[in-house]
Motif scaffolding. Structure first.
Motif, mmCIF file in Angstrom:
data_model
loop_
_atom_site.group_PDB
_atom_site.id
_atom_site.type_symbol
_atom_site.label_atom_id
_atom_site.label_comp_id
_atom_site.label_asym_id
_atom_site.label_seq_id
_atom_site.Cartn_x
_atom_site.Cartn_y
_atom_site.Cartn_z
ATOM 1 N N UNK A 64 -29.042 20.869 -62.016
ATOM 2 C CA UNK A 64 -28.464 19.907 -61.076
ATOM 3 C C UNK A 64 -27.014 19.663 -61.465
ATOM 4 N N UNK A 65 -26.230 19.212 -60.507
ATOM 5 C CA UNK A 65 -24.834 18.913 -60.774
ATOM 6 C C UNK A 65 -24.379 17.802 -59.847
ATOM 7 N N UNK A 66 -23.131 17.385 -60.031
ATOM 8 C CA UNK A 66 -22.608 16.291 -59.219
ATOM 9 C C UNK A 66 -21.087 16.373 -59.132
ATOM 10 N N UNK A 67 -20.553 15.619 -58.206
ATOM 11 C CA UNK A 67 -19.114 15.430 -58.075
ATOM 12 C C UNK A 67 -18.878 13.930 -57.966
ATOM 13 N N UNK A 74 -9.106 -1.015 -60.741
ATOM 14 C CA UNK A 74 -9.892 -1.040 -61.978
ATOM 15 C C UNK A 74 -10.134 0.361 -62.529
ATOM 16 N N UNK A 75 -10.012 1.383 -61.672
ATOM 17 C CA UNK A 75 -10.239 2.759 -62.093
ATOM 18 C C UNK A 75 -8.953 3.554 -62.270
ATOM 19 N N UNK A 76 -7.822 2.879 -62.314
ATOM 20 C CA UNK A 76 -6.524 3.566 -62.432
ATOM 21 C C UNK A 76 -6.483 4.473 -63.664
ATOM 22 N N UNK A 77 -7.012 4.020 -64.776
ATOM 23 C CA UNK A 77 -7.012 4.825 -65.999
ATOM 24 C C UNK A 77 -7.870 6.072 -65.840
ATOM 25 N N UNK A 78 -9.047 5.929 -65.240
ATOM 26 C CA UNK A 78 -9.922 7.081 -65.023
ATOM 27 C C UNK A 78 -9.282 8.105 -64.109
ATOM 28 N N UNK A 79 -8.632 7.631 -63.058
ATOM 29 C CA UNK A 79 -7.950 8.540 -62.138
ATOM 30 C C UNK A 79 -6.797 9.230 -62.856
ATOM 31 N N UNK A 80 -6.044 8.460 -63.649
ATOM 32 C CA UNK A 80 -4.924 9.041 -64.402
ATOM 33 C C UNK A 80 -5.410 10.074 -65.419
ATOM 34 N N UNK A 81 -6.637 9.918 -65.898
ATOM 35 C CA UNK A 81 -7.191 10.848 -66.887
ATOM 36 C C UNK A 81 -7.937 12.017 -66.247
ATOM 37 N N UNK A 82 -7.819 12.170 -64.932
ATOM 38 C CA UNK A 82 -8.363 13.362 -64.307
ATOM 39 C C UNK A 82 -9.574 13.207 -63.412
ATOM 40 N N UNK A 83 -10.163 12.023 -63.329
ATOM 41 C CA UNK A 83 -11.266 11.844 -62.388
ATOM 42 C C UNK A 83 -10.633 11.730 -61.000
ATOM 43 N N UNK A 84 -11.072 12.522 -60.049
ATOM 44 C CA UNK A 84 -10.416 12.536 -58.745
ATOM 45 C C UNK A 84 -10.509 11.191 -58.014
ATOM 46 N N UNK A 85 -9.460 10.888 -57.279
ATOM 47 C CA UNK A 85 -9.446 9.698 -56.427
ATOM 48 C C UNK A 85 -10.313 9.962 -55.199
ATOM 49 N N UNK A 86 -10.904 8.921 -54.655
ATOM 50 C CA UNK A 86 -11.762 9.050 -53.486
ATOM 51 C C UNK A 86 -11.012 9.666 -52.306
ATOM 52 N N UNK A 87 -9.723 9.448 -52.243
ATOM 53 C CA UNK A 87 -8.918 10.025 -51.149
ATOM 54 C C UNK A 87 -8.952 11.552 -51.143
ATOM 55 N N UNK A 88 -9.320 12.168 -52.267
ATOM 56 C CA UNK A 88 -9.380 13.629 -52.346
ATOM 57 C C UNK A 88 -10.778 14.178 -52.073
ATOM 58 N N UNK A 89 -11.745 13.307 -51.852
ATOM 59 C CA UNK A 89 -13.119 13.742 -51.560
ATOM 60 C C UNK A 89 -13.156 14.420 -50.187
#
Length: 108
Positions: A64-67, A74-89
């Motif tokens: 199994x896998x996920x995206x 609140x997620x600015x750090x996670x996005x800056x560290x490479x987790x994609x922003x919802x706008x790119x989904x």
């Protein structure tokens, strides 16, 4: 004695998905999307995950896998560290999130 006030900070919604396009994880593996999970916070931040079984040209692999995507300050750090922003989904993911959370602008 007065009972303590209890508050909740997170709402999680988990949906079974049918007839969705295939998903692709961060390693490029293709998977059949069967679950959409949305965690929403009172400040409007969202954490969105799609998941399902991985398949190759022969069929399901048993894995199994996920995206995963994030939105909000609140997620600015996670996005800056490479987790994609919802706008790119993919558009269909953003549309489902907007429809189920009544959060305008997600699908834009």
């Amino acid at each position: 004695m007065t009972a303590p006030k209890i508050g909740l900070a997170l709402t999680s919604r988990r949906y079974a998905v049918t007839d969705a396009p295939a998903g692709v994880d961060s390693k490029g593996r293709t998977f059949t999307v069967t679950v959409l999970e949305i965690d929403s916070h009172p400040d409007g931040a969202l954490s969105v995950t799609i998941s399902g079984r991985v398949f190759d040209e022969i069929g399901p692999t048993g894995l199994t896998s996920s995206a995963h995507w994030l939105q909000g300050d609140r997620f600015a750090r996670g996005i800056a560290n490479g987790i994609p922003a919802l706008a790119t989904a993919p558009g269909w993911v953003r549309e489902l999130v907007e429809a189920t959370t009544n959060t305008p602008g997600v699908a834009a």
